[in-house]
Write a protein that holds these residues in place. Structure first.
Motif, PDB file in Angstrom:
ATOM      1  N   ASP A   1       0.811  -1.220   0.000  1.00 19.34           N
ATOM      2  CA  ASP A   1       0.000   0.000   0.000  1.00 19.34           C
ATOM      3  C   ASP A   1       0.843   1.268   0.000  1.00 19.34           C
ATOM      4  O   ASP A   1       0.378   2.340   0.370  1.00 19.34           O
ATOM      5  CB  ASP A   1      -0.990  -0.013   1.167  1.00 19.34           C
ATOM      6  N   ASP A   2       2.090   1.171  -0.445  1.00 19.61           N
ATOM      7  CA  ASP A   2       2.978   2.339  -0.495  1.00 19.61           C
ATOM      8  C   ASP A   2       2.353   3.431  -1.374  1.00 19.61           C
ATOM      9  O   ASP A   2       1.946   3.169  -2.516  1.00 19.61           O
ATOM     10  CB  ASP A   2       4.336   1.925  -1.064  1.00 19.61           C
ATOM     11  N   LEU A   3       2.269   4.631  -0.833  1.00 16.19           N
ATOM     12  CA  LEU A   3       1.599   5.731  -1.523  1.00 16.19           C
ATOM     13  C   LEU A   3       2.287   6.111  -2.833  1.00 16.19           C
ATOM     14  O   LEU A   3       1.621   6.360  -3.839  1.00 16.19           O
ATOM     15  CB  LEU A   3       1.504   6.956  -0.601  1.00 16.19           C
ATOM     16  N   ALA A   4       3.596   6.140  -2.850  1.00 18.60           N
ATOM     17  CA  ALA A   4       4.309   6.503  -4.083  1.00 18.60           C
ATOM     18  C   ALA A   4       4.037   5.491  -5.194  1.00 18.60           C
ATOM     19  O   ALA A   4       3.837   5.868  -6.355  1.00 18.60           O
ATOM     20  CB  ALA A   4       5.812   6.612  -3.811  1.00 18.60           C
ATOM     21  N   CYS A   5       3.995   4.223  -4.862  1.00 16.08           N
ATOM     22  CA  CYS A   5       3.714   3.182  -5.859  1.00 16.08           C
ATOM     23  C   CYS A   5       2.275   3.307  -6.373  1.00 16.08           C
ATOM     24  O   CYS A   5       2.024   3.181  -7.570  1.00 16.08           O
ATOM     25  CB  CYS A   5       3.954   1.804  -5.266  1.00 16.08           C
ATOM     26  N   ALA A   6       1.347   3.550  -5.445  1.00 16.30           N
ATOM     27  CA  ALA A   6      -0.056   3.713  -5.837  1.00 16.30           C
ATOM     28  C   ALA A   6      -0.222   4.936  -6.732  1.00 16.30           C
ATOM     29  O   ALA A   6      -0.950   4.891  -7.732  1.00 16.30           O
ATOM     30  CB  ALA A   6      -0.942   3.822  -4.602  1.00 16.30           C
ATOM     31  N   ALA A   7       0.450   6.025  -6.389  1.00 18.05           N
ATOM     32  CA  ALA A   7       0.348   7.246  -7.191  1.00 18.05           C
ATOM     33  C   ALA A   7       0.913   7.024  -8.590  1.00 18.05           C
ATOM     34  O   ALA A   7       0.290   7.404  -9.589  1.00 18.05           O
ATOM     35  CB  ALA A   7       1.070   8.393  -6.497  1.00 18.05           C
ATOM     36  N   LEU A   8       2.083   6.406  -8.684  1.00 18.73           N
ATOM     37  CA  LEU A   8       2.675   6.147  -9.997  1.00 18.73           C
ATOM     38  C   LEU A   8       1.736   5.283 -10.845  1.00 18.73           C
ATOM     39  O   LEU A   8       1.506   5.577 -12.022  1.00 18.73           O
ATOM     40  CB  LEU A   8       4.041   5.472  -9.870  1.00 18.73           C
ATOM     41  N   ALA A   9       1.175   4.237 -10.250  1.00 16.52           N
ATOM     42  CA  ALA A   9       0.266   3.358 -10.999  1.00 16.52           C
ATOM     43  C   ALA A   9      -0.928   4.144 -11.533  1.00 16.52           C
ATOM     44  O   ALA A   9      -1.308   4.003 -12.697  1.00 16.52           O
ATOM     45  CB  ALA A   9      -0.204   2.209 -10.103  1.00 16.52           C
ATOM     46  N   ARG A  10      -1.521   4.974 -10.702  1.00 16.14           N
ATOM     47  CA  ARG A  10      -2.691   5.749 -11.137  1.00 16.14           C
ATOM     48  C   ARG A  10      -2.320   6.756 -12.222  1.00 16.14           C
ATOM     49  O   ARG A  10      -3.052   6.925 -13.191  1.00 16.14           O
ATOM     50  CB  ARG A  10      -3.336   6.450  -9.950  1.00 16.14           C
ATOM     51  N   TYR A  11      -1.184   7.418 -12.067  1.00 18.94           N
ATOM     52  CA  TYR A  11      -0.763   8.387 -13.085  1.00 18.94           C
ATOM     53  C   TYR A  11      -0.532   7.693 -14.416  1.00 18.94           C
ATOM     54  O   TYR A  11      -0.928   8.191 -15.474  1.00 18.94           O
ATOM     55  CB  TYR A  11       0.493   9.129 -12.658  1.00 18.94           C
ATOM     56  N   VAL A  12       0.121   6.542 -14.377  1.00 14.23           N
ATOM     57  CA  VAL A  12       0.401   5.807 -15.617  1.00 14.23           C
ATOM     58  C   VAL A  12      -0.905   5.417 -16.311  1.00 14.23           C
ATOM     59  O   VAL A  12      -1.036   5.551 -17.530  1.00 14.23           O
ATOM     60  CB  VAL A  12       1.279   4.565 -15.333  1.00 14.23           C
ATOM     61  N   LEU A  13      -1.884   4.977 -15.524  1.00 18.71           N
ATOM     62  CA  LEU A  13      -3.156   4.576 -16.131  1.00 18.71           C
ATOM     63  C   LEU A  13      -3.956   5.763 -16.656  1.00 18.71           C
ATOM     64  O   LEU A  13      -4.868   5.583 -17.468  1.00 18.71           O
ATOM     65  CB  LEU A  13      -3.985   3.764 -15.140  1.00 18.71           C
ATOM     66  N   GLU A  14      -3.623   6.968 -16.239  1.00 12.48           N
ATOM     67  CA  GLU A  14      -4.292   8.168 -16.757  1.00 12.48           C
ATOM     68  C   GLU A  14      -3.649   8.685 -18.042  1.00 12.48           C
ATOM     69  O   GLU A  14      -4.227   9.514 -18.730  1.00 12.48           O
ATOM     70  CB  GLU A  14      -4.280   9.287 -15.716  1.00 12.48           C
ATOM     71  N   VAL A  15      -2.476   8.195 -18.365  1.00 14.25           N
ATOM     72  CA  VAL A  15      -1.762   8.695 -19.547  1.00 14.25           C
ATOM     73  C   VAL A  15      -2.611   8.604 -20.813  1.00 14.25           C
ATOM     74  O   VAL A  15      -2.729   9.589 -21.553  1.00 14.25           O
ATOM     75  CB  VAL A  15      -0.389   7.997 -19.720  1.00 14.25           C
TER      76      VAL A  15
ATOM     77  N   ALA B   1      -5.836   8.704 -21.230  1.00 16.45           N
ATOM     78  CA  ALA B   1      -6.897   9.720 -21.197  1.00 16.45           C
ATOM     79  C   ALA B   1      -6.322  11.115 -21.451  1.00 16.45           C
ATOM     80  O   ALA B   1      -6.937  11.936 -22.131  1.00 16.45           O
ATOM     81  CB  ALA B   1      -7.621   9.681 -19.857  1.00 16.45           C
ATOM     82  N   LEU B   2      -5.140  11.389 -20.930  1.00 17.26           N
ATOM     83  CA  LEU B   2      -4.509  12.694 -21.131  1.00 17.26           C
ATOM     84  C   LEU B   2      -4.019  12.879 -22.564  1.00 17.26           C
ATOM     85  O   LEU B   2      -4.055  13.984 -23.103  1.00 17.26           O
ATOM     86  CB  LEU B   2      -3.340  12.865 -20.155  1.00 17.26           C
ATOM     87  N   ALA B   3      -3.570  11.795 -23.173  1.00 21.73           N
ATOM     88  CA  ALA B   3      -3.009  11.880 -24.526  1.00 21.73           C
ATOM     89  C   ALA B   3      -4.070  11.786 -25.621  1.00 21.73           C
ATOM     90  O   ALA B   3      -3.842  12.242 -26.742  1.00 21.73           O
ATOM     91  CB  ALA B   3      -1.964  10.783 -24.721  1.00 21.73           C
TER      92      ALA B   3
END
Length: 195
Positions: free
Chosen positions: A149-163, A165-167
């Motif tokens: 449940d590391d926050l940095a890992c969770a954040a990176l995963a979510r950001y990557v999955l948003e790529v 939608a952003l692109a």
């Protein structure tokens, strides 16, 4: 690493599954999701309704027929990356290799309209997105040897999955993906400023 040969039975099962998914998507795009029954799909694929349910747990899963494979490949991008390649770079390569062909598919816009206009499919897509984010975060955390449940890992995963939608809809989708990953790996700086 070589893949073990796929047997005849597995090939037939995969072909049946694909025929069902193809028939379902064609009917959904032609008639609308709510106007297509499992019986309609079974008839179009020339299988029984029991066979449809052997391959798919429900009607929504017929629309997202490749999602389990996509999640597996997403996690594999982290776990099976070459020595010396960072997690963000492996995920950048994965997104470029897998999302750009999907974005260029001639039915992509129709598919997106179908999902966006059908509440059941939108809700299913959101649950699927969350599941993928959790699986990716766990793979990143495991790779780094930190808590699941590391926050940095969770954040990176979510950001990557948003790529995607952003692109999506950008003049140059590849450049948009690269820009977002540059932001993830180097941090943000105001537009127009050099570092």
């Amino acid at each position: 690493m070589t893949e073990p040969p796929v047997g005849r039975r597995e090939r037939k099962k995969a072909a049946t599954r694909q025929a069902i998914a193809d028939a379902a998507l064609r009917l959904f795009l032609e008639r609308g999701y709510d106007h297509v029954s499992i019986r309609d799909i079974a008839d179009a694929a020339d299988v029984s309704t029991t066979t449809v349910f052997k391959h798919f747990p429900g009607k929504e899963a017929l629309v997202f027929d490749q999602e389990q494979d996509r999640e597996t490949r997403l996690v594999a991008a982290v776990r099976q990356r070459p020595d010396g390649e960072s997690v963000p770079d492996a995920l950048r390569r994965h997104v470029l290799d897998t999302w750009l062909p999907i974005e260029a598919h001639p039915q992509r816009a129709e598919f997106s309209r179908l999902v966006d206009s059908t509440p059941e499919l939108s809700a299913y897509a959101e649950r699927m997105w969350t599941r993928h984010a959790n699986a990716l975060a766990a793979a990143i955390a495991e790779d780094l040897g930190v808590d699941r449940d590391d926050l940095a890992c969770a954040a990176l995963a979510r950001y990557v999955l948003e790529v995607p939608a952003l692109a999506r809809g950008r003049e140059d989708p590849r450049a948009a993906v690269e820009t977002v990953f540059d932001l993830l790996t180097r941090g943000w700086s105001p537009p127009g400023r050099t570092r």
